[in-house]
Each structure stands twice: as C-alpha cells, then as structure tokens.
Design a protein around this motif. Sequence first.
Motif, mmCIF file in Angstrom:
data_model
loop_
_atom_site.group_PDB
_atom_site.id
_atom_site.type_symbol
_atom_site.label_atom_id
_atom_site.label_comp_id
_atom_site.label_asym_id
_atom_site.label_seq_id
_atom_site.Cartn_x
_atom_site.Cartn_y
_atom_site.Cartn_z
ATOM 1 N N GLY A 180 0.678 -1.120 0.082
ATOM 2 C CA GLY A 180 -0.089 0.113 0.065
ATOM 3 C C GLY A 180 0.776 1.422 -0.078
ATOM 4 O O GLY A 180 0.419 2.293 -0.761
ATOM 5 N N PHE A 181 1.777 1.269 0.865
ATOM 6 C CA PHE A 181 2.903 2.457 0.840
ATOM 7 C C PHE A 181 3.595 2.551 -0.443
ATOM 8 O O PHE A 181 3.802 3.847 -0.988
ATOM 9 C CB PHE A 181 3.829 2.188 1.874
ATOM 10 N N LEU A 182 4.051 1.317 -1.167
ATOM 11 C CA LEU A 182 4.521 1.468 -2.200
ATOM 12 C C LEU A 182 3.864 1.686 -3.584
ATOM 13 O O LEU A 182 4.259 2.039 -4.769
ATOM 14 C CB LEU A 182 5.359 0.381 -2.626
ATOM 15 N N SER A 183 2.367 1.606 -3.396
ATOM 16 C CA SER A 183 1.421 1.819 -4.556
ATOM 17 C C SER A 183 1.582 3.070 -5.258
ATOM 18 O O SER A 183 1.662 3.167 -6.531
ATOM 19 C CB SER A 183 0.020 1.518 -4.075
ATOM 20 N N PRO A 184 1.945 4.226 -4.672
ATOM 21 C CA PRO A 184 1.922 5.495 -5.641
ATOM 22 C C PRO A 184 3.212 5.390 -6.331
ATOM 23 O O PRO A 184 3.190 5.656 -7.560
ATOM 24 C CB PRO A 184 2.213 6.591 -4.552
ATOM 25 N N TRP A 185 4.343 4.872 -5.934
ATOM 26 C CA TRP A 185 5.492 4.705 -6.784
ATOM 27 C C TRP A 185 5.321 3.754 -7.836
ATOM 28 O O TRP A 185 5.765 4.025 -9.107
ATOM 29 C CB TRP A 185 6.678 4.306 -5.778
ATOM 30 N N SER A 232 4.920 2.644 -13.426
ATOM 31 C CA SER A 232 4.469 1.840 -14.666
ATOM 32 C C SER A 232 3.904 2.789 -15.559
ATOM 33 O O SER A 232 4.043 2.546 -16.765
ATOM 34 C CB SER A 232 3.322 0.949 -13.918
ATOM 35 N N VAL A 233 3.420 3.893 -15.216
ATOM 36 C CA VAL A 233 2.867 4.646 -16.208
ATOM 37 C C VAL A 233 3.722 5.718 -16.963
ATOM 38 O O VAL A 233 3.879 5.958 -18.268
ATOM 39 C CB VAL A 233 1.669 5.726 -15.602
ATOM 40 N N PHE A 234 4.875 6.153 -16.351
ATOM 41 C CA PHE A 234 5.799 7.039 -16.498
ATOM 42 C C PHE A 234 7.238 6.577 -17.294
ATOM 43 O O PHE A 234 7.981 7.187 -17.752
ATOM 44 C CB PHE A 234 6.158 8.292 -15.612
ATOM 45 N N PHE A 235 7.350 5.221 -16.562
ATOM 46 C CA PHE A 235 8.558 4.371 -17.038
ATOM 47 C C PHE A 235 8.400 3.333 -17.807
ATOM 48 O O PHE A 235 8.849 2.922 -19.006
ATOM 49 C CB PHE A 235 9.756 4.339 -15.847
ATOM 50 N N ALA A 236 7.817 2.101 -17.232
ATOM 51 C CA ALA A 236 7.678 0.928 -17.731
ATOM 52 C C ALA A 236 6.902 1.233 -19.050
ATOM 53 O O ALA A 236 7.528 0.261 -19.991
ATOM 54 C CB ALA A 236 7.083 -0.147 -16.779
ATOM 55 N N TYR A 237 5.696 1.837 -19.350
ATOM 56 C CA TYR A 237 4.917 1.647 -20.530
ATOM 57 C C TYR A 237 5.643 2.371 -21.633
ATOM 58 O O TYR A 237 5.756 1.682 -22.524
ATOM 59 C CB TYR A 237 3.513 2.116 -20.030
ATOM 60 N N PRO A 238 6.046 3.592 -21.212
ATOM 61 C CA PRO A 238 6.774 4.106 -22.307
ATOM 62 C C PRO A 238 7.896 3.500 -22.849
ATOM 63 O O PRO A 238 8.245 3.352 -23.962
ATOM 64 C CB PRO A 238 7.190 5.540 -21.780
ATOM 65 N N LEU A 239 8.666 2.635 -21.908
ATOM 66 C CA LEU A 239 9.782 2.058 -22.453
ATOM 67 C C LEU A 239 9.503 0.824 -23.401
ATOM 68 O O LEU A 239 9.892 0.687 -24.233
ATOM 69 C CB LEU A 239 10.810 1.368 -21.405
ATOM 70 N N ILE A 240 8.431 -0.012 -22.935
ATOM 71 C CA ILE A 240 7.822 -1.034 -23.527
ATOM 72 C C ILE A 240 7.426 -0.484 -24.927
ATOM 73 O O ILE A 240 7.413 -1.206 -25.979
ATOM 74 C CB ILE A 240 6.959 -1.919 -22.690
ATOM 75 N N ALA A 241 6.500 0.680 -25.091
ATOM 76 C CA ALA A 241 6.181 1.144 -26.273
ATOM 77 C C ALA A 241 7.210 1.299 -27.238
ATOM 78 O O ALA A 241 7.347 1.360 -28.418
ATOM 79 C CB ALA A 241 5.235 2.406 -25.994
ATOM 80 N N THR A 242 8.182 2.015 -26.562
ATOM 81 C CA THR A 242 9.386 2.492 -27.405
ATOM 82 C C THR A 242 10.107 1.415 -27.971
ATOM 83 O O THR A 242 10.407 1.291 -29.147
ATOM 84 C CB THR A 242 10.547 3.030 -26.701
#
Length: 314
Positions: free
Chosen positions: A20-25, A30-40
């Motif tokens: 729960g404490f880690l969920s914001p990170w 996921s939104v600003f690093f993992a997804y853009p990297l996978i899409a790239t």
Amino acid sequence: MARSLTLAGPAARRRLRTLGFLSPWLVGFSVFFAYPLIATVYFSFMHYNQIKEPTFVGLRNWEYVFDQMPLFGPALGNTLWLVVIMVALRVVFGLSLGLLITKIKTGAGFFRTAFYIPYLAPPVAATVAFVFLLNPGTGPVNELLGTLGISGPNWFNDPDTAKPSLVLLSLWGIGDLMVIFMAALLDVPREQYEAAELDGAGAWAKFRYVTWPSITPIVMFAVVTGVVQTMQYYTQALVAGKVASGVNIGPGSVIQPGYPEHSTLTVPQLVYSMGFQNFNTGAACVLSLVLFAIAMAVTSLLMRKRSGLLSAED
C-alpha cells in the motif's frame, strides 16, 4: 474478506501494508517509465507515421539508423563529447566555487547570490542572452577582447567553437552544483581539519585526506545526474544554434537543429526531428533506445565500487 485478512499471518499483513505504501511509486513507475519503455521497444520494430496503423518491419529501423542515417554519427559524437567535457568541467568548476565561497570571510552572501542567479533564468532566455553576449560582430565580449587587441572567435557561428561555447553557457549557470557542494563542504566535521592541522597537514593534504573522502558521495551524485541530464541535452543547443544562425523563432517555424554544420546536433534533437518533423517514429524510438542504453551503461560504470570514486564503506 475481513475474515481472510484476520486469518492471514503477520507477514502477509506486513506485505500488504508495504504494498500500500509502495503503490503510488508503482503506479508512477508503470505509467511514466515501464509503459513508455515497452512502447518504445515495440515501435522500434514498426513502421509508424503517427497517422496510419503501425506495421511490423523487423530490424529495418535499426539498420536504417546504424547504416543509412548520415547524422547519427555526428549527433552521437557531439552528445558523448558534451557528456565528457561538460560534466567534468561543471563538477570541477562547481566544486571550486563552493570551496572558494566557503573560505571567503566577507561578502560570501553577495558572491553566492551572484553565482546562483544565472541558474534561475529560464533555459531559453539564458541561452538567447548568452548568444547575444558572444555575438561575433556586435557582442560585448568580442568588443572587450578587441579593445585588448585580441581577435575574438566566432563562438556559436564556428563549428570548432560552438560546443565549447555551450560548455561556457553551462558553466555560467553553475549555481545548482555550487550550492550542493557548499552544503557538502560545510558538513565536513571541523574536528577533522583541526586534527589534520595538528599533524602538520597543508591545504592540499587537508583537501585530499579530509575534504575529499567526506564529499565523494556528493561528487558521485553530481557526476551521475550530470551524465543523465547531458544525455538529454536539447533546449540550449537548439536555441543557441537557431539564434546564432539569424533565423527567427516563431509560431509555425520549423527548426532544423545542428547549426553550424551539425556541430551542435545532439541525439535528443535528432529524436525530435525524426519523430515529430519527419514522422519516422520507428527510427526515433531506435535512437531513444540507443541513448537509454548508453546512459544506463555509463551510469552503471560510474556506480561500480571499484571505479575509485567511492570507497567501499560509502
């Protein structure tokens, strides 16, 4: 649900609480690093002009970038040159200013403010002002050199001096590193300096054996963040080249980066040019992945303990 949580052991509840404490990170990662990297990575194997549906082309984008793109070599060379020279000089200059101001007894506040103010200027405004100061025909710097009998260089209008001029621009806005190093220097225990003086240590010995071991983590931070920022160097080089070329920057104007003679062209500029001016998304993604791989490799090399910058206990 409540009964299942009640029956769960303390370890499970602790994991859920930690999650729960880690969920914001995790969401941000996921939104600003993992997804853009996978899409790239995905689009690097596609032909996609941002209008039609992407089509799979295999390694054709990679072959185009490495074998057929004439500006990739100059852009990569300019970027690596800036990483090596600009980062090294910024760290040395920022540390030197920090040492100087911490030693000044009178007027330290004035000098601290004077060196920090240029960093507060917006990048575009600071770059335009700096290009004006170094204008080879009407700039006050060359006029001052002329009164001293020195023929000033062409600065941003000469391929040989364009990148050194960008380095001077970065040193002009050194206030961020100066403040960071000042904080680190003021945090060094005074007792260690006193003990070194009792042992007969001079200024260089005190810096080498007292100051340097205490500030090496801050030096590492400055180097790593400097490498990452310089690998993304875009705005200053683009604006400086455009202003020096004499072309007006306005709404609807298409800016071709790299003036003069591609000497200030960097990989981020090439990414923007390929992706948003030529609509070659696949090639832009390949360039982005190359830049990411180089940044990760350099950062990993710097972070290794045996690189000599950090001692084993840091």
